[in-house]
Write a protein that holds these residues in place. Structure first.
Motif, PDB file in Angstrom:
ATOM      1  N   HIS A  14       0.819  -1.209   0.000  1.00 28.41           N
ATOM      2  CA  HIS A  14       0.000   0.000   0.000  1.00 28.41           C
ATOM      3  C   HIS A  14       0.854   1.260   0.000  1.00 28.41           C
ATOM      4  O   HIS A  14       0.498   2.262  -0.636  1.00 28.41           O
TER       5      HIS A  14
ATOM      6  N   ARG B  23     -14.913  -0.510  -0.073  1.00 27.73           N
ATOM      7  CA  ARG B  23     -13.686  -0.724   0.679  1.00 27.73           C
ATOM      8  C   ARG B  23     -12.812  -1.869   0.154  1.00 27.73           C
ATOM      9  O   ARG B  23     -11.837  -2.236   0.807  1.00 27.73           O
ATOM     10  N   ASP B  24     -13.143  -2.443  -0.991  1.00 34.53           N
ATOM     11  CA  ASP B  24     -12.319  -3.514  -1.532  1.00 34.53           C
ATOM     12  C   ASP B  24     -10.883  -3.009  -1.733  1.00 34.53           C
ATOM     13  O   ASP B  24     -10.653  -1.963  -2.348  1.00 34.53           O
ATOM     14  N   GLU B  25      -9.907  -3.747  -1.225  1.00 37.39           N
ATOM     15  CA  GLU B  25      -8.529  -3.272  -1.218  1.00 37.39           C
ATOM     16  C   GLU B  25      -7.946  -3.134  -2.623  1.00 37.39           C
ATOM     17  O   GLU B  25      -7.225  -2.178  -2.906  1.00 37.39           O
TER      18      GLU B  25
ATOM     19  N   TYR C 266       0.212   4.487  -2.517  1.00 35.05           N
ATOM     20  CA  TYR C 266      -0.284   5.749  -1.963  1.00 35.05           C
ATOM     21  C   TYR C 266       0.742   6.875  -2.055  1.00 35.05           C
ATOM     22  O   TYR C 266       0.376   8.020  -2.336  1.00 35.05           O
TER      23      TYR C 266
ATOM     24  N   ARG D 225      -9.329  -0.028  -4.144  1.00 35.13           N
ATOM     25  CA  ARG D 225      -8.785   1.171  -3.519  1.00 35.13           C
ATOM     26  C   ARG D 225      -7.348   1.438  -3.959  1.00 35.13           C
ATOM     27  O   ARG D 225      -6.921   2.601  -4.009  1.00 35.13           O
ATOM     28  N   GLU D 226      -6.624   0.409  -4.292  1.00 37.48           N
ATOM     29  CA  GLU D 226      -5.231   0.591  -4.704  1.00 37.48           C
ATOM     30  C   GLU D 226      -5.097   0.833  -6.207  1.00 37.48           C
ATOM     31  O   GLU D 226      -4.011   1.190  -6.673  1.00 37.48           O
TER      32      GLU D 226
END
Length: 284
Positions: free
Chosen positions: A206, A263-265, A210, A268-269
């Motif tokens: 992550h 909110r699925d990772e 980010y 989100r990434e």
């Protein structure tokens, strides 16, 4: 062609942002930057579960890309596609470096009585704008863990990398309107694909997605794209004027809200940043 005939080809939309690129002050964008900073501050004082600080950074990136691109394109329009790169870099240095030095020295002096250690790697990462990569790669090179709270300089590092790369790319490959559009669209697509590959193919953490420039440059590029399209031919401006209206505002805000709620990772990434960039394009 007469002035009357020329004016008929222009879209009827008039708003706070002029179509033609210039270096004029636009107070409305200051409002957007203020909102973005306020979002970050509220999140960092303990409300990150309610107020997404990352969205504030994304908005700030978009506005920065928009403003810098308008300035650069205005210069190209006046000088047959040329950009004074040494002059641009000098202005950026004089705008950023003094405040950065005061901040680093002042914060270090404030933390000195508490025994906080600062090594050469921390200082170099902050001074030379690679602190956004420092925490990602420090374990690879055996660097010590960052102890001084300079981590929020990561966003400044991303913007500085944009300041270094984009004007040169524009000067080399973006001398015409079509070339500028092509350059920025390719940048958006390549960044989005690379981010997806980094997550799904390489399994990068992550922190990479980010904080790093190669992942977040897309947010800035969406602002660049809007600035370039606004400066385009009357037909392009007419199409952009068609995107003005409260229904588009509702759609864009709904899209941003959806990126925060879902909110699925993996989403989100990867796709989150692209959807937010496109939504900000509509909003601005």
């Amino acid at each position: 062609m007469s002035d009357t005939q020329s004016s008929r080809q222009e879209p009827s939309f008039t708003g706070a942002i002029p179509f033609k690129a210039d270096g004029a002050y636009m107070p409305g964008l200051d409002g957007l930057r203020a909102i973005s900073i306020l979002i970050v501050v509220i999140a960092h004082v303990g409300f990150e579960n309610l107020i997404p600080g990352g969205l504030g950074v994304t908005v700030f990136f978009f506005v920065s890309g928009f403003l810098i691109t308008r300035i650069l394109v205005a210069e190209q329009n006046q000088h047959a596609g040329a950009i004074d790169l040494p002059g641009f870099y000098l202005r950026r240095f004089l705008r950023l470096a003094p405040a950065l030095l005061v901040f680093l020295l002042g914060s270090w002096l404030m933390l000195l009585p508490f025994g906080v250690k600062v090594d050469a790697g921390h200082v170099a990462a902050a001074l030379f704008y690679f602190i956004n990569y420092y925490d990602v790669v420090r374990e690879w090179f055996g660097w010590s863990e960052r102890t001084i709270p300079w981590g929020h300089l990561w966003s400044l590092a991303v913007e500085e990398h944009f300041y270094l790369l984009f004007p040169a790319a524009l000067a080399l490959f973006g001398k015409t309107h079509q070339a500028r559009v092509r350059l920025v669209i390719i940048s958006i697509v390549v960044c989005a694909l690379w981010r997806a590959y980094a997550v799904l193919g390489l399994g990068l953490p992550h922190e990479h997605t980010y904080y790093t420039t190669d992942s977040r440059l897309e947010n800035i590029a969406w602002g660049c794209l809007l600035a370039i399209l606004l400066d385009g031919a009357p037909r392009t401006r007419a199409r952009l004027a068609w995107l003005v209206g409260w229904h588009w505002v509702v759609l864009a805000l709904g899209a941003i809200l959806a990126t925060l709620v879902y909110r699925d990772e993996v989403f989100r990434e990867t796709l989150r940043y692209s959807i937010q960039g496109a939504a900000l394009f509509l909003l601005v």
